[in-house]
Scaffold this motif. Structure first.
Motif, short mmCIF file in Angstrom:
data_model
loop_
_atom_site.label_atom_id
_atom_site.label_comp_id
_atom_site.label_asym_id
_atom_site.label_seq_id
_atom_site.Cartn_x
_atom_site.Cartn_y
_atom_site.Cartn_z
N LYS A 107 -0.75 4.65 -1.18
CA LYS A 107 -1.98 4.59 -0.39
C LYS A 107 -1.61 4.68 1.09
CE LYS A 107 -4.06 1.60 -3.91
NZ LYS A 107 -4.62 0.26 -4.20
N LYS A 163 -6.91 -4.23 3.92
CA LYS A 163 -6.59 -3.55 2.66
C LYS A 163 -5.49 -4.35 1.97
CE LYS A 163 -9.49 -0.44 3.90
NZ LYS A 163 -9.08 0.82 4.50
N ASN A 210 0.84 -1.20 0.00
CA ASN A 210 0.00 0.00 0.00
C ASN A 210 0.87 1.25 0.00
OD1 ASN A 210 -2.97 -0.48 0.09
ND2 ASN A 210 -2.42 -1.80 1.80
N ASP A 245 -3.06 6.04 3.81
CA ASP A 245 -4.08 5.68 4.81
C ASP A 245 -4.25 4.16 4.90
OD1 ASP A 245 -4.46 8.32 5.39
OD2 ASP A 245 -6.24 8.54 4.13
N ASP A 246 -4.29 3.51 3.73
CA ASP A 246 -4.46 2.06 3.72
C ASP A 246 -3.24 1.35 4.32
OD1 ASP A 246 -6.88 2.43 2.53
OD2 ASP A 246 -6.28 1.74 0.53
N LEU A 281 -1.33 2.53 6.69
CA LEU A 281 -1.42 2.69 8.14
C LEU A 281 -2.48 1.76 8.73
CD1 LEU A 281 -1.08 6.58 8.45
CD2 LEU A 281 0.66 4.83 8.90
N ASP A 282 -3.57 1.56 8.00
CA ASP A 282 -4.59 0.61 8.45
C ASP A 282 -4.02 -0.80 8.55
OD1 ASP A 282 -6.46 2.58 8.65
OD2 ASP A 282 -7.56 2.05 6.81
#
Length: 290
Positions: free
Chosen positions: A108, A142, A103, A110-111, A113-114
């Motif tokens: 990406k 993700k 990611n 945010d993804d 970090l998720d």
């Protein structure tokens, strides 16, 4: 112990190719269904089709019929559902660091970090990943693979390959899978545990295919059907689903939804959850619809 290791290794070899494997002899079936039907072998994506079809038949008619399917049925029969769910969650949790990296490489943030948060939460609070606590608090998986990262960077798939024991693939995806295998913590897992991880994932993937076998057997040319679904899935994943409406008609979308999990070696979005999890998902959907 040596026998157990050999059995797991055998299952691994037999099952890893079967993410998209579900046919009898495609040419014979086509001739039986319609004597005037001919198989189109002019697909530019598949320059090795004659060899690929032979490998397909061997994978399905020998390895799956005599090894993988019987063992999968036994596994599903004797393994309690809660244990299966926990094992799948643990196997998927080990992939979160690779999801984080891919990611990030695709921009990406945010993804990524998720994915990192999911790994930390599920590894600790979720008892080494056996409980997917992160999803329960709204952090959904993700998933991204290095093959998809290469696609985002402009690398083409290359020719379609039906590999002995390894099944549907292409040079880009094969390279991506190899690179993902070096992501933390994969390199820290010993051979026995790693075989068990992959074996569990592949048995669950084959279990998802059992309910779709009748539909596959009705296909005039199931080799071509799965090949097309394989390439559609690659595009679907690379574009994060944005290609689906444009590339597929409504009927094809229905077929693709049925086989997406089958073609994804370790993707369990459609995994059969316990009743309490299904109830929670239904309540969540009802709230969202309001």
């Amino acid at each position: 112990m040596n026998f157990s290791k050999s059995l797991v290794a055998g299952l691994l070899i037999a099952s890893s190719f079967l993410g998209g494997c579900a046919s009898n002899n495609a040419q014979e079936q086509a001739a039986t269904t319609n004597s005037s039907t001919t198989v189109d072998t002019s697909d530019p994506r598949d320059p090795f089709e004659s060899v690929n079809r032979e490998v397909w038949d061997f994978n399905w008619e020998v390895l799956d019929a005599y090894i993988l399917r019987p063992v999968t049925i036994t596994y599903v029969t004797v393994m309690p559902q809660f244990a299966r769910t926990g094992l799948v969650n643990a196997a998927e949790n080990l992939r979160e660091p690779a999801n984080f990296t891919n990611n990030l490489l695709q921009g990406k943030i945010d993804d990524s970090l998720d994915s990192l948060a999911r790994f930390l939460i599920n590894t600790t609070v979720g008892l080494v990943g056996t409980i997917d606590v992160a999803s329960k608090i709204g952090l959904e998986r993700k998933e991204e693979q290095f093959g998809e990262t290469l696609a985002v960077w402009g690398v083409e798939t290359g020719p379609y390959l039906m590999l002995p024991f390894l099944g549907p693939s292409d040079p880009r995806s094969f390279t991506g899978d190899y690179v993902d295998g070096f992501a933390f913590p994969m390199t820290l897992i010993d051979g026995t545990l790693n075989l068990a991880r992959i074996g569990i994932s592949l048995l669950e993937t084959r279990a998802q295919l059992i309910d779709q076998e009748a539909q596959l057997e009705q296909a005039v040319d199931d080799y071509a059907f799965i090949k097309n679904a394989y390439f559609e899935r690659l595009e679907f994943r690379v574009t994060d689903g944005k290609s689906a409406d444009k590339a597929l008609g409504e009927e094809q979308l229905d077929d693709f939804a049925d086989f997406e999990a089958m073609l994804e070696g370790n993707d369990f979005d459609s995994y059969d959850l316990p009743e309490e999890d299904k109830k929670e998902d239904k309540e969540k959907d009802d709230i969202d619809n309001k």
